[in-house]
Design an enzyme around this catalytic site. Structure first.
Site, PDB file in Angstrom:
ATOM      1  N   HIS A   1       3.103 -15.086   3.672  1.00 49.31           N
ATOM      2  CA  HIS A   1       2.179 -14.046   3.207  1.00 49.31           C
ATOM      3  C   HIS A   1       2.971 -12.751   2.998  1.00 49.31           C
ATOM      4  O   HIS A   1       3.792 -12.390   3.839  1.00 49.31           O
ATOM      5  CB  HIS A   1       1.078 -13.839   4.258  1.00 49.31           C
TER       6      HIS A   1
ATOM      7  N   LEU B   1      -7.584 -23.156   0.288  1.00 50.38           N
ATOM      8  CA  LEU B   1      -7.507 -23.623   1.682  1.00 50.38           C
ATOM      9  C   LEU B   1      -7.095 -25.088   1.699  1.00 50.38           C
ATOM     10  O   LEU B   1      -7.504 -25.863   0.833  1.00 50.38           O
ATOM     11  CB  LEU B   1      -8.882 -23.508   2.346  1.00 50.38           C
TER      12      LEU B   1
HETATM   13  C1  GRF Z   1       4.657 -14.713  -2.592  1.00 48.83           C
HETATM   14  O1  GRF Z   1       4.712 -13.314  -2.560  1.00 48.83           O
HETATM   15  C2  GRF Z   1       4.036 -15.247  -1.341  1.00 48.83           C
HETATM   16  O2  GRF Z   1       4.119 -14.389  -0.263  1.00 48.83           O
HETATM   17  C3  GRF Z   1       2.592 -15.420  -1.696  1.00 48.83           C
HETATM   18  O3  GRF Z   1       2.588 -15.749  -3.057  1.00 48.83           O
HETATM   19  C4  GRF Z   1       3.742 -15.220  -3.682  1.00 48.83           C
HETATM   20  C5  GRF Z   1       4.356 -16.301  -4.489  1.00 48.83           C
HETATM   21  O4  GRF Z   1       5.383 -15.817  -5.313  1.00 48.83           O
HETATM   22  N1  GRF Z   1       1.949 -16.378  -0.837  1.00 48.83           N
HETATM   23  P1  GRF Z   1       6.257 -16.821  -6.128  1.00 48.83           P
HETATM   24  O5  GRF Z   1       5.333 -17.624  -7.037  1.00 48.83           O
HETATM   25  O6  GRF Z   1       6.978 -17.698  -5.185  1.00 48.83           O
HETATM   26  O7  GRF Z   1       7.200 -15.967  -6.938  1.00 48.83           O
END
Ligand code: GRF
Length: 191
Positions: free
Chosen positions: A104, A87
Site C-alpha cells: 500500500h 478483495l
Molecule cells: C502501487 O503504488 C501499490 O502501492 C498500489 O498500487 C500501485 C501499483 O503500481 N497497491 P504499479 O502498477 O505497480 O506501477
C-alpha cells in the site's frame, strides 16, 4: 522451487520489478500474472518478460472457483498483490495463511481502506499536511488494507510535492523493498 503468483490490474511497474528481481533465481520464480483488466499495461509487460498471464472477470472471481482451482493446479506458494484492487475471496485467503501479501502506498493504518488507491492516497496525504509518507507491506485478510503489517518505510514529503512527484518517490521505495520481503515470505523467514 517456490512459485509466486502476482495479481495486478494496472501499470504493473511493481509486477515487472518483482519478475526481474527473481529472474536469475532458480529457487523462486514468478510463474503467472493474474489480472482482471484485459487492457491493463501489466499484461504486455508480463508477456514481454516471458511470464504467462491469467485473465478473469468479477463473476468468475467471486461466484466460481476458477481462480482458486488454477492457483492450486499450478501449485502456487505465495500470492503477491501489486496494484490489484479487488478483495481476495475468503476461500483463497484461508487457503494461503501468511502467504498473501499486499503493498500500500502510504503508512497504514492511515490512508487505507476501500477506494484508497493510486493518486487518491497521495492527494489525501498531501492535503493532510503530513511531513512524511511511505509504504506498507502487509499480509492480506478479508478486509481492505487490514492484515498484519510486515514492513514499513518512510520518505519525506517536500513542500512543493504533488500527487505525481510523491508517487515517484513512493514507487522507488516499493521497488526497493517489496521483492526482498516477498523473498523472505517465500523462504519461510517471515513471518
Ligand atoms: C502501487 O503504488 C501499490 O502501492 C498500489 O498500487 C500501485 C501499483 O503500481 N497497491 P504499479 O502498477 O505497480 O506501477
Amino acid at each position: 522451487m517456490k512459485k509466486i503468483a502476482v495479481f495486478a490490474s494496472g501499470t504493473g511497474s511493481n509486477a515487472l520489478n518483482i519478475i526481474n528481481y527473481f529472474g536469475e533465481n532458480d529457487s523462486i520464480k514468478v510463474t503467472v500474472v493474474l489480472c482482471n483488466k484485459p487492457d491493463a499495461p501489466v499484461i504486455e509487460k508480463a508477456k514481454k518478460a516471458g511470464v504467462k498471464t491469467f485473465l478473469f472477470g468479477k463473476e468468475q472471481f467471486y461466484d466460481s472457483d476458477i481462480v482458486y482451482n488454477y492457483l492450486k493446479e499450478i501449485e502456487v506458494d505465495v500470492i503477491v498483490l501489486a496494484g490489484f484492487l479487488w478483495l481476495i475471496p475468503d476461500k483463497i485467503v484461508k487457503a494461503y495463511p501468511f502467504k498473501i501479501l499486499n503493498i500500500h502506498p502510504a503508512i497504514l493504518p492511515s490512508y487505507g481502506g476501500k477506494g484508497m488507491y493510486g493518486s487518491r492516497v497521495h492527494e489525501a496525504v498531501i492535503n493532510s499536511g503530513d511531513k512524511e509518507s511511505g509504504i506498507t507491506i502487509h499480509f492480506v485478510n478479508s478486509n481492505y488494507d487490514e492484515g498484519n503489517i510486515i514492513h514499513q518505510s518512510k520518505c519525506k514529503i517536500e513542500e512543493n510535492d504533488t500527487a505525481e512527484t510523491l508517487a515517484l518517490r513512493i514507487h522507488e521505495l516499493e521497488h526497493r523493498y517489496y521483492p526482498e520481503v516477498i523473498e523472505k515470505v517465500a523462504l519461510g523467514i517471515l513471518p
